[in-house]
Scaffold this active site. Structure first.
Site, PDB file in Angstrom:
ATOM      1  N   GLU A  92       0.846  -1.198   0.000  1.00 44.59           N
ATOM      2  CA  GLU A  92       0.000   0.000   0.000  1.00 44.59           C
ATOM      3  C   GLU A  92       0.880   1.246   0.000  1.00 44.59           C
ATOM      4  O   GLU A  92       1.880   1.324   0.719  1.00 44.59           O
ATOM      5  CB  GLU A  92      -0.933   0.007   1.214  1.00 44.59           C
ATOM      6  CG  GLU A  92      -0.218   0.076   2.548  1.00 44.59           C
ATOM      7  CD  GLU A  92      -1.153   0.389   3.714  1.00 44.59           C
ATOM      8  OE1 GLU A  92      -1.820   1.417   3.678  1.00 44.59           O
ATOM      9  OE2 GLU A  92      -1.176  -0.419   4.663  1.00 44.59           O
ATOM     10  N   ASP A 100       0.443  -1.777   6.337  1.00 44.99           N
ATOM     11  CA  ASP A 100       0.808  -1.263   7.664  1.00 44.99           C
ATOM     12  C   ASP A 100       0.113  -2.071   8.754  1.00 44.99           C
ATOM     13  O   ASP A 100      -0.982  -2.604   8.546  1.00 44.99           O
ATOM     14  CB  ASP A 100       0.374   0.205   7.805  1.00 44.99           C
ATOM     15  CG  ASP A 100       1.227   1.137   6.942  1.00 44.99           C
ATOM     16  OD1 ASP A 100       2.286   0.690   6.474  1.00 44.99           O
ATOM     17  OD2 ASP A 100       0.819   2.288   6.731  1.00 44.99           O
ATOM     18  N   ASP A 103      -1.749  -1.321  11.112  1.00 39.83           N
ATOM     19  CA  ASP A 103      -2.751  -0.494  11.792  1.00 39.83           C
ATOM     20  C   ASP A 103      -4.137  -0.826  11.237  1.00 39.83           C
ATOM     21  O   ASP A 103      -4.283  -1.743  10.419  1.00 39.83           O
ATOM     22  CB  ASP A 103      -2.424   1.001  11.638  1.00 39.83           C
ATOM     23  CG  ASP A 103      -2.388   1.441  10.174  1.00 39.83           C
ATOM     24  OD1 ASP A 103      -2.791   0.637   9.292  1.00 39.83           O
ATOM     25  OD2 ASP A 103      -1.975   2.587   9.901  1.00 39.83           O
ATOM     26  N   ASP A 111      -6.116   0.834   9.140  1.00 40.67           N
ATOM     27  CA  ASP A 111      -6.227   1.011   7.689  1.00 40.67           C
ATOM     28  C   ASP A 111      -5.557  -0.136   6.939  1.00 40.67           C
ATOM     29  O   ASP A 111      -6.082  -0.635   5.940  1.00 40.67           O
ATOM     30  CB  ASP A 111      -5.578   2.341   7.257  1.00 40.67           C
ATOM     31  CG  ASP A 111      -6.549   3.506   7.380  1.00 40.67           C
ATOM     32  OD1 ASP A 111      -7.759   3.235   7.521  1.00 40.67           O
ATOM     33  OD2 ASP A 111      -6.107   4.669   7.343  1.00 40.67           O
TER      34      ASP A 111
END
Length: 638
Positions: A428, A501, A503, A505
């Site tokens: 991403e 990542d 996290d 998102d």
């Protein structure tokens, strides 16, 4: 299936011995699939399968499964009780033969069972071989008998311990920590499988009870409606097109079929098939018969009612869009094919299922004209969308041809031409993509950066999906097509690695990608080609030494270990992949000699369908409920 004529027919002379006990302990994976959680839970299913076989023969109504406080398992049924008389050949009680001789049981033509599931009759002896202790209690002939085993051997001979006014078997076993990576049972895993067994065995009552401190829970699975209730359960969070579930069961005395199906407003199909309660994940003759009948009946009905012009026709894909169906057959001599024994090979089942489905489906459509019209409109709309998708695919192919088979502009390809040695990272964002391109092994590793969140394919048809630039780039890069044109032999990379990542998102993007793979490139997941990269959460430096840790637990352990050594501790918490330079990304996440990755697998189609429907579908309440129930398992960066 009908019950056997006499209760006395299940005796020692029906326990047929095929071969001596082998070293199951040396190769447990051959018998139970793995020594991980899957194999651990399989032990329970083996014992429960034996009780279900008693139910299929008409002698058992209740099965209780208990997770005891010490994590052992107890399975109790009210069947006839295992035979205790001496085996004519082995000269030991039949129950001892069942538990200490591999391939011994009432399922090998001895007449004990007309229909049975189980893992080819190796069940009880394999569970014994992989348990530190096993106690079997039998109630029959007015007495209570007990026998004990350990790791495949008999440790306490069969003896009478009391009188009994009922019949049945009770088995308690303790899985062997020398064999299994972990021996703690997961309630939800057992719940899912036992509920499925109850759906497939109409009328049986299966109770699951967890007695462990802090886990105490009890549920009863009992479905008089059988597969009808199974389909209703699967479609809980979906909008349905035909309110009445199409259902029938038919038996000709030697074999039987039970089918339930219902259309939803979704674009994917979910077809589950079973033979003698064994999930035939690769389908087989029974599923082929069902599909053939469905396509033919829908086409005939559409033409007869003038809903479709002469000359037009619906494809199998059109009539299955949004369909949830379960096909279950019971037969005396099932023949399973394929590496995993997950495909039914009995050719006679195709015609048997096809004929009975056709007759019953024609009657259903004629008796429910309003629902029939709604179903046909769904199929015709699918047909129009398929045509639009075909044109979109042709355009994608034509563009590719015009560009001289060029790959997407953002793809940094690898030079290796052997797919088995090649891997592609889906990354991403451009900054992380830049680091990955710099840090990779250019010979074997390709990198495709993705911009933002890809389309949620759970809410979009194939034609719309094919207009998404990111999805087109992935299809082109992989080289194997999608949907019914998918060809695994053309796959250009045998490792597709999602690198996002750590996290919320990142987790969302990973879920969007997995939804796309699961719905349109299922063989990628089934074949074990899809992985999730595991980037570190922390970088710890002390003096000239550097460590990377991948969880809070691992971080705390490391800090405890190094606290007494001299020097200042510097800790960097990574918020995203873009914070790492290319050297750090390589040594923590991409270097195949050191990295950790998670292989994405789908053990169970219904569980996967349920999760993708809940998380990615239109309905908010089930998603909120799922998040509330599972929030305690999440690690959040706040």
């Amino acid at each position: 299936m009908s019950a056997e004529k006499s209760k006395n027919q299940y005796n020692a002379d029906q326990i047929q011995v095929l071969e001596g006990f082998e070293a199951v302990r040396k190769r447990p994976g051959m018998y139970i699939g793995s020594t991980g959680p899957r194999g651990l839970h399989h032990l329970v299913y083996e014992i429960v399968d034996n009780s279900v076989d008693e139910a299929l023969a008409g002698f058992c109504k209740k099965i209780n499964v208990i997770i005891n406080e010490d994590n052992s398992i107890t399975v109790i049924d009210d069947g006839r009780g295992m035979p205790v008389d001496l085996h004519p050949k082995m000269k030991i009680p039949a129950v001892e033969v069942i538990h200490t001789v591999l391939h011994a049981g009432g399922k090998f033509g001895g007449g004990g069972y007309k229909v049975s599931g189980g893992l080819h009759g190796v069940g009880a002896s394999v569970v014994n071989a992989l348990s530190t202790k096993m106690i079997v209690e039998i109630n029959r002939d007015g007495k209570t008998y007990e026998i004990e085993f350990s790791r495949g051997k008999t440790t306490k001979k069969l003896n009478v311990i009391g009188e009994s006014s009922h019949t049945g078997s009770k088995t308690t076993f303790w899985p062997d920590p020398e064999i299994f990576e972990e021996t703690e049972y997961d309630y939800d895993t057992l719940q899912h499988r036992l509920r499925e067994m109850a759906f497939l065995t109409k009328g049986i009552k299966i109770t699951l009870e967890d007695r462990r401190p802090g886990h105490k829970k009890k549920e009863v699975f009992h479905y008089e409606g059988g597969l009808r209730e199974f389909v209703k359960h699967i479609n809980t969070n979906k909008d349905v097109i035909n309110d009445d579930i199409f259902y029938f069961e038919y038996s000709d005395g030697n074999q039987e079929v039970e089918v339930a199906m219902q259309y939803t407003d979704r674009y994917n199909e979910l077809l589950l098939s079973y033979a003698n309660n064994i999930n035939t994940v690769e389908g087989g003759s029974h599923l082929a018969g069902f599909k053939s009948a469905l396509t033919r009946v829908m086409n005939d009905y559409a033409k007869r009612t003038k809903m479709m012009k002469d000359g037009d026709s619906l494809s199998g894909e059109d009539v299955r869009e949004g369909l949830t169906a379960v096909v279950s057959v019971k037969l005396t001599e099932p023949q399973f094919e394929g590496q995993t024994k997950a495909k039914l090979g009995n050719t006679e089942m195709r015609g048997f299922v096809e004929t009975s489905t056709s007759q019953n489906l024609i009657a259903f459509l004629e008796e429910n004209p309003k629902q029939a019209q709604a179903i046909l409109n769904k199929c015709l709309s699918a047909s129009r969308a398929r045509e639009a998708a075909r044109k979109a695919r042709a355009l994608v192919r034509r563009q590719t041809a015009l560009q001289g088979l060029s790959l997407p502009g953002k793809l940094a390809d690898c030079s290796e031409k052997d797919p088995a040695l090649s891997e592609i990272f889906l990354v991403e964002g451009d900054s992380a993509g830049g680091s990955a391109k710099q840090g990779r092994d250019r010979k074997r590793q390709a990198v495709l950066p993705l911009r933002g969140k890809i389309l949620n394919v759970e809410k979009a048809r194939q034609d719309k999906m094919l207009n998404s630039e990111e999805i087109k780039n992935m299809i082109t890069a992989f080289g194997c097509g999608i949907g019914d044109e998918f060809d695994i032999s053309k796959l250009r990379y045998h490792k597709i690695i999602i690198m996002t990542d750590a996290d919320v998102d990142g987790a969302h993007i990973r879920t969007l990608l997995l939804t796309f793979f699961y719905r349109y490139m299922t063989p990628l997941i089934e074949g074990g080609y899809v992985y999730a990269a595991q980037p570190p959460l922390f970088r710890v430096q002390k003096g000239k030494k550097t460590w990377y840790t991948y969880s809070d637990k691992e971080q705390n352990k490391l800090l405890e270990e190094i606290k007494d050594t001299a020097g200042k501790v510097e800790i960097q918490r990574y918020k995203g992949l873009g914070e790492m330079d290319f050297n750090q990304l390589w040594e923590t996440t991409m270097d195949y000699t050191r990295r950790t990755m998670v292989q994405i697998t789908v053990e169970d189609a219904t569980a996967a369908d349920e999760i993708f429907t809940t998380l990615m579908g239109d309905k908010v309440p089930p998603r909120r409920k799922f998040i509330e129930e599972n929030a305690r398992y999440a690690t959040l960066d706040v």
